[in-house]
Design a protein around this motif. Structure first.
Motif, mmCIF file in Angstrom:
data_model
loop_
_atom_site.group_PDB
_atom_site.id
_atom_site.type_symbol
_atom_site.label_atom_id
_atom_site.label_comp_id
_atom_site.label_asym_id
_atom_site.label_seq_id
_atom_site.Cartn_x
_atom_site.Cartn_y
_atom_site.Cartn_z
ATOM 1 N N ASN A 1 0.581 -1.250 0.199
ATOM 2 C CA ASN A 1 0.126 0.011 -0.509
ATOM 3 C C ASN A 1 0.839 1.465 0.279
ATOM 4 O OD1 ASN A 1 -2.246 -1.255 0.105
ATOM 5 N ND2 ASN A 1 -2.153 -1.658 2.383
ATOM 6 N N GLU A 2 2.053 1.059 0.012
ATOM 7 C CA GLU A 2 3.129 2.439 0.481
ATOM 8 C C GLU A 2 3.537 2.489 -1.098
ATOM 9 O OE1 GLU A 2 6.207 1.457 2.395
ATOM 10 O OE2 GLU A 2 5.138 0.881 4.420
ATOM 11 N N PHE A 3 3.899 3.237 -1.570
ATOM 12 C CA PHE A 3 4.088 4.344 -2.484
ATOM 13 C C PHE A 3 5.638 3.585 -3.083
ATOM 14 C CE2 PHE A 3 7.580 7.240 -4.444
ATOM 15 C CZ PHE A 3 7.260 7.091 -5.947
ATOM 16 N N ARG A 4 5.496 2.933 -3.876
ATOM 17 C CA ARG A 4 7.634 1.839 -4.193
ATOM 18 C C ARG A 4 8.246 2.671 -4.353
ATOM 19 N NH1 ARG A 4 2.720 -0.260 -4.365
ATOM 20 N NH2 ARG A 4 2.291 0.746 -6.250
ATOM 21 N N GLY A 5 8.017 3.940 -5.124
ATOM 22 C CA GLY A 5 9.087 4.990 -5.468
ATOM 23 C C GLY A 5 9.439 4.926 -7.134
ATOM 24 N N LEU A 6 9.934 5.233 -7.921
ATOM 25 C CA LEU A 6 10.257 5.344 -9.457
ATOM 26 C C LEU A 6 10.696 3.485 -9.364
ATOM 27 C CD1 LEU A 6 12.012 9.020 -9.723
ATOM 28 C CD2 LEU A 6 10.020 7.749 -9.978
ATOM 29 N N LYS A 7 10.390 3.298 -10.743
ATOM 30 C CA LYS A 7 10.712 1.680 -11.330
ATOM 31 C C LYS A 7 11.494 1.989 -12.198
ATOM 32 C CE LYS A 7 7.198 0.890 -14.280
ATOM 33 N NZ LYS A 7 6.126 2.309 -15.256
ATOM 34 N N ALA A 8 13.116 1.155 -12.233
ATOM 35 C CA ALA A 8 14.003 1.418 -13.482
ATOM 36 C C ALA A 8 14.499 0.137 -13.235
ATOM 37 C CB ALA A 8 14.614 2.646 -12.985
ATOM 38 N N PRO A 9 14.648 -0.521 -13.830
ATOM 39 C CA PRO A 9 13.666 -0.941 -14.942
ATOM 40 C C PRO A 9 12.286 -1.972 -14.085
ATOM 41 C CG PRO A 9 15.322 -2.722 -15.004
ATOM 42 C CD PRO A 9 15.711 -1.638 -13.998
ATOM 43 N N GLY A 10 11.413 -1.750 -14.902
ATOM 44 C CA GLY A 10 10.258 -3.279 -13.805
ATOM 45 C C GLY A 10 9.540 -2.595 -14.797
ATOM 46 N N THR A 11 7.983 -2.948 -14.197
ATOM 47 C CA THR A 11 6.802 -2.872 -14.263
ATOM 48 C C THR A 11 5.962 -2.435 -12.952
ATOM 49 O OG1 THR A 11 7.122 -4.910 -16.216
ATOM 50 C CG2 THR A 11 4.815 -4.892 -15.824
#
Length: 117
Positions: free
Chosen positions: A47-57
């Motif tokens: 439920n938390e903000f995961r952050g910026l994906k780099a790289p990912g889906t």
């Protein structure tokens, strides 16, 4: 099942399964047991903000790959419907792993028992 996780020798080995290998942009992770601080179940982390994906889906209900937040890197490979196993690391590329596995409670107990040695 998103991941197959095994304790082999002195390492934790994580292998994303099926199409998750593509989404996670990672075929395998090997972490020395000495670099594992502990493991827990924490469904709230989804439920938390995961952050910026780099790289990912990141699509609703599924998170896979590397996410960066507050100068930390977390590897996610989990569906929202799975139990979240969080493995805290030190001296590694990732600060933590957030994984979906077949039997999360068993894995957490196994990891915590092995690293106490």
């Amino acid at each position: 099942m998103e991941n197959k996780v095994s304790l082999i020798g002195n390492k934790l080995v994580v292998v994303p399964q099926g199409i998750n290998k593509v989404f996670a942009v990672k075929g395998r992770l090997e972490i020395p047991l000495l670099n594992i601080e502990g493991a827990t179940i924490d469904n709230g982390i989804l439920n938390e903000f995961r952050g910026l994906k780099a790289p990912g889906t990141s699509i609703p209900g599924f998170y896979a790959g590397t996410f960066r937040k507050n100068n930390e890197k977390t590897f996610f490979n989990i569906r929202r419907t799975s139990m979240a196993v969080v493995i805290q690391l030190r001296n590694e590329k990732y600060t933590r792993l957030v994984l979906g596995v077949e039997d999360g409670r068993k894995l957490v107990d196994e990891i915590n028992n092995v690293i106490k040695i």
